[in-house]
Design an enzyme around this catalytic site. Structure first.
Site: not given
Length: 104
Positions: A77, A79-81
């Site tokens: 999560h 890394q997505d941000h």
């Protein structure tokens, strides 16, 4: 003091989110023809994203040094941000430039 993988993930989420928010605000300022504020907000977005990137780099260095951690949803999560924050910041730069060109 050793910082856990989850703590680093939370820092990436925090600073990535801050960067994304500043970039989105920059777009709004450009729409309102407030280019000085838009540029300041993009600069702020870059600073926040750089803070997030510092924590990501620490995770990569830990991994390279053989200190691998168990992959978890929180890390994914984060890394997505960060990826989304970088993308929004890059697009905000382009949009500010476009609004400036429309000004003429």
């Amino acid at each position: 003091m050793t910082v856990s993988i989850n703590e680093k993930a939370f820092q990436i989420i925090l600073y990535g989110g801050n960067g994304r928010s500043s970039a989105m605000e920059a777009i709004q300022c450009a729409k309102e023809r407030n280019f000085k504020e838009a540029e300041m907000l993009i600069s702020e977005a870059e600073k926040e994203i750089n803070k997030a990137h510092k924590f990501q780099t620490e995770l990569l260095q830990d991994e390279a040094n053989g200190e691998s951690s168990e992959l978890n949803l929180l890390l994914i999560h984060s890394q997505d941000h960060l990826m989304n924050a970088i993308t929004v910041k890059d697009l905000a730069n382009e949009m500010v430039d476009l609004y400036k060109e429309m000004k003429s």
